[in-house]
Structure formats: C-alpha cells, structure tokens
Motif scaffolding. Structure first.
Motif, PDB file in Angstrom:
ATOM      1  N   PHE A  53      42.741  31.500  54.045  1.00  0.00           N
ATOM      2  CA  PHE A  53      42.459  32.892  53.696  1.00  0.00           C
ATOM      3  C   PHE A  53      43.677  33.567  53.078  1.00  0.00           C
ATOM      4  N   LEU A  54      44.873  33.275  53.582  1.00  0.00           N
ATOM      5  CA  LEU A  54      46.082  33.851  52.991  1.00  0.00           C
ATOM      6  C   LEU A  54      46.217  33.420  51.536  1.00  0.00           C
ATOM      7  N   ALA A  55      45.886  32.179  51.245  1.00  0.00           N
ATOM      8  CA  ALA A  55      45.931  31.705  49.862  1.00  0.00           C
ATOM      9  C   ALA A  55      44.904  32.454  49.011  1.00  0.00           C
ATOM     10  N   ALA A  56      43.716  32.696  49.582  1.00  0.00           N
ATOM     11  CA  ALA A  56      42.674  33.425  48.858  1.00  0.00           C
ATOM     12  C   ALA A  56      43.080  34.876  48.617  1.00  0.00           C
ATOM     13  N   LEU A  57      43.611  35.525  49.656  1.00  0.00           N
ATOM     14  CA  LEU A  57      44.031  36.916  49.528  1.00  0.00           C
ATOM     15  C   LEU A  57      45.153  37.051  48.499  1.00  0.00           C
ATOM     16  N   GLY A  88      47.693  41.961  62.403  1.00  0.00           N
ATOM     17  CA  GLY A  88      48.317  41.677  63.697  1.00  0.00           C
ATOM     18  C   GLY A  88      47.284  41.155  64.673  1.00  0.00           C
ATOM     19  N   ASP A  89      47.583  40.033  65.325  1.00  0.00           N
ATOM     20  CA  ASP A  89      46.624  39.431  66.256  1.00  0.00           C
ATOM     21  C   ASP A  89      46.330  40.329  67.440  1.00  0.00           C
ATOM     22  N   HIS A  90      47.241  41.235  67.767  1.00  0.00           N
ATOM     23  CA  HIS A  90      47.068  42.075  68.946  1.00  0.00           C
ATOM     24  C   HIS A  90      46.131  43.247  68.696  1.00  0.00           C
ATOM     25  N   ARG A 229      52.993  50.115  52.718  1.00  0.00           N
ATOM     26  CA  ARG A 229      53.189  48.684  52.893  1.00  0.00           C
ATOM     27  C   ARG A 229      52.596  47.913  51.714  1.00  0.00           C
ATOM     28  N   THR A 230      53.246  46.830  51.336  1.00  0.00           N
ATOM     29  CA  THR A 230      52.758  46.007  50.228  1.00  0.00           C
ATOM     30  C   THR A 230      52.083  44.749  50.770  1.00  0.00           C
ATOM     31  N   TRP A 231      51.171  44.217  49.977  1.00  0.00           N
ATOM     32  CA  TRP A 231      50.509  42.974  50.373  1.00  0.00           C
ATOM     33  C   TRP A 231      51.509  41.833  50.485  1.00  0.00           C
ATOM     34  N   SER A 232      52.530  41.846  49.666  1.00  0.00           N
ATOM     35  CA  SER A 232      53.526  40.773  49.739  1.00  0.00           C
ATOM     36  C   SER A 232      54.209  40.763  51.105  1.00  0.00           C
ATOM     37  N   GLU A 233      54.510  41.949  51.656  1.00  0.00           N
ATOM     38  CA  GLU A 233      55.121  42.026  52.988  1.00  0.00           C
ATOM     39  C   GLU A 233      54.170  41.518  54.064  1.00  0.00           C
ATOM     40  N   GLU A 237      54.590  38.101  56.341  1.00  0.00           N
ATOM     41  CA  GLU A 237      54.672  38.174  57.798  1.00  0.00           C
ATOM     42  C   GLU A 237      53.654  37.234  58.445  1.00  0.00           C
ATOM     43  N   CYS A 238      52.450  37.175  57.891  1.00  0.00           N
ATOM     44  CA  CYS A 238      51.428  36.277  58.431  1.00  0.00           C
ATOM     45  C   CYS A 238      51.843  34.820  58.253  1.00  0.00           C
ATOM     46  N   ARG A 239      52.391  34.496  57.112  1.00  0.00           N
ATOM     47  CA  ARG A 239      52.834  33.122  56.875  1.00  0.00           C
ATOM     48  C   ARG A 239      53.967  32.737  57.824  1.00  0.00           C
ATOM     49  N   ASP A 240      54.840  33.684  58.099  1.00  0.00           N
ATOM     50  CA  ASP A 240      55.925  33.407  59.049  1.00  0.00           C
ATOM     51  C   ASP A 240      55.364  33.085  60.432  1.00  0.00           C
ATOM     52  N   ARG A 241      54.330  33.846  60.848  1.00  0.00           N
ATOM     53  CA  ARG A 241      53.730  33.603  62.160  1.00  0.00           C
ATOM     54  C   ARG A 241      53.054  32.234  62.224  1.00  0.00           C
ATOM     55  N   LEU A 242      52.553  31.780  61.088  1.00  0.00           N
ATOM     56  CA  LEU A 242      51.817  30.518  61.053  1.00  0.00           C
ATOM     57  C   LEU A 242      52.675  29.335  60.615  1.00  0.00           C
ATOM     58  N   GLN A 243      53.938  29.589  60.287  1.00  0.00           N
ATOM     59  CA  GLN A 243      54.768  28.543  59.694  1.00  0.00           C
ATOM     60  C   GLN A 243      54.882  27.304  60.582  1.00  0.00           C
ATOM     61  N   TYR A 244      55.139  27.491  61.846  1.00  0.00           N
ATOM     62  CA  TYR A 244      55.297  26.357  62.754  1.00  0.00           C
ATOM     63  C   TYR A 244      54.034  25.490  62.768  1.00  0.00           C
ATOM     64  N   PHE A 245      52.877  26.161  62.860  1.00  0.00           N
ATOM     65  CA  PHE A 245      51.621  25.421  62.913  1.00  0.00           C
ATOM     66  C   PHE A 245      51.305  24.770  61.574  1.00  0.00           C
TER      67      PHE A 245
END
Length: 295
Positions: A53-57, A88-90, A229-233, A237-245
């Motif tokens: 989805f991040l790639a699509a967005l 944010g997941d929360h 806020r920009t979409w790039s930010e 941030e979402c990619r950073d949260r998912l980077q490990y996985f």
C-alpha cells in the motif's frame, strides 16, 4: 485431496517446505510450539500488504501524471478510510466526512458525557465545518487521550494560505468552544499535502515552534495544535516502522505489487489510470454489454 483440487497452490507450498534447511525447519517447529501457522501467515501478509500500500500511495501522490487524476474526496479519502494505520497504529477512526457537530458527539461519547446536549459547533465566521477524518488514541500516561483531525487535499493541489487558514478555522472552532474542553484530551489537526507554496513553508517553519506546527494554543483545559504535514514525511515514517520486517520478510514491493493491492482492496474507488489492464478490459466489456442492452 489438496494436491488434486488445488495443485497450483499446494505444489509451491510443498516445494518451499521441502527446500527448507534443517535450521529453518527447527525454527519453524519452535514457532509452531508458540503460535499456529495461520497466525504466522496473517502477520506476514499484513506486513506485505502495508508495504504494497505504501508503494501504491507513493505512486498516487508523487507521480506527476497520476496525481493529476487522483480525486481527494471520492478516491484518496475513501481509500484512506480503510488504511488509517498510516497515521499511526495507535489511532482508531471515529468520524469520516462529517461536520464538527459529529466530532463533538464522538468526543463527548468517549468522555461518557452523552447526556449533555451539545450546542451546534460553528467556525468563527458562523459556518459549518466538514472534517475529512477524525481519529483517536488512548495514551498510557495519566489516562490521557489524543484526538487527531486529518484534512486531505488532492495530490495535485499546492497548499497555500487558503488551505492553512481552513484547517486553522476548524482548530479554532474546537479551541474556543467550551464543550470540547477537557484536561485529559489533546487535539492535533493535520493538513496533509504533497506540495506547499512558499507562504505555507514559512508558516510551517517558524523558529519558536516545532517543524510543521503552524498553530499552538493552550488555555485552561484545552490544548490544540495545527500541523502542516507532507506525504513524504508520513510515508517515510511508515517505512521506518516497517523497515525491520521488510528486511526479514525480503519483500521490496514494485509497481505491479502496488497496483495488485489496490485492485484487490480498493477497486471501486481506485483511479482509472491505475487499473490493471485485465481489470480495465473487464470494465470496458461490461460497459459495452450495458450499452447493448440499452439499445
């Protein structure tokens, strides 16, 4: 029976299992002692879906040709209603495309004050404001709660003073209405954009405030902040949260994965420019059939 009736699925699965190393088989066995295979598949699938989805967005909001065709209310908004995790997941979504009166209703409901008849909420000029998304989360410290109001703009829109003043007017309606006041609740308003003009950039980068903050108001029992806020930010941030996985799942989605995800999950509202060829062909045939029936 499984091999007989679903060979296209089972053959590949069995092949992958047989090719596991002894260490991988041992690790899988240990995992199955702690959880089941179905849960592992769902967890991995969820991560892969989010990456797709991040790639699509990214394609929708950054591609110069595609973003011209993405509509805010009927497409981007509808997609994000079901992808609220990106903020944010929360957070959980409470209100979508409703007036500030509905925002007040949900706020009072969370505080257990439904019996209090709310007065109509109006902006300073007396008009009714329609918010795109309202989300909320419970914070761990001191039983506090944080409400988030998200205002979306079509990716082709360059945000300027007009759009910034609009989101400020929503925040001011909340800040100056006593019905919203509660010491346990903080309010954040996000104006999300792909691009902004020089005036908006100046407003979002003031020395005495955090980057992106264009209005910060605290008085008595109310705290309200407005952010540009920009979409790039947000995407980063979402990619950073998912980077490990992502690294351990070894899944780096391409445009094909992105379009397949949109087609599978948001086909009714996805921009026509992003439709897969076979999907577009099916729709064209359906339209031809309808035209023939009408004739």
């Amino acid at each position: 029976e499984a091999v007989k009736h679903q060979p296209e699925n089972v053959h590949r699965i069995l092949d992958e299992v047989f090719r596991l190393s002894n260490d991988d088989k041992s690790a899988l066995d240990n995992l199955l002692n702690r959880t089941n295979l179905s849960s592992m598949i769902k967890a991995s699938s969820s991560v892969a879906d989010r990456l797709d989805f991040l790639a699509a967005l990214s394609h929708m909001v950054f591609d110069p040709e595609v973003r011209k065709m993405v509509k805010e209310r009927s497409q981007l908004h509808k997609i994000l209603e079901n992808e609220a995790w990106i903020f944010g997941d929360h957070y959980s979504i409470l209100v979508s495309d409703q007036a500030l009166d509905a925002v007040l209703d949900r706020h009072l409901h969370i505080l257990g004050r439904e019996n209090r008849a709310p007065q109509p909420v109006r902006r300073l000029d007396g008009s009714t404001g329609i918010v795109d998304l309202m989300l909320s989360r419970a914070r761990r410290e001191h039983d506090r709660r944080q409400h988030l109001i998200v205002e979306l703009k079509a990716p082709a829109v360059v945000v300027g003073a007009k759009e910034v003043n609009q989101i400020k007017s929503y925040a001011q309606a909340v800040a100056f209405d006593d019905q919203f006041h509660d010491r346990t609740v903080e309010w954040d308003f996000w104006l999300v954009t792909t691009r902004m003009d020089k005036v908006a950039r100046i407003d979002a980068n003031q020395r005495e405030r955090k980057p992106g903050c264009v209005w910060d108001f605290t008085e008595g029992a109310i705290t309200v902040r407005v952010w540009l806020r920009t979409w790039s930010e947000i995407i980063e941030e979402c990619r950073d949260r998912l980077q490990y996985f992502r690294e351990h799942l070894d899944h780096d989605p391409n445009l094909g994965h992105a379009l397949e995800y949109l087609s599978a999950n948001h086909s009714r509202v996805m921009p026509s420019a992003l439709r897969l060829p076979e999907q577009q062909e099916a729709e064209d045939l359906a339209l031809e059939s309808l035209d023939g029936a009408g004739t």
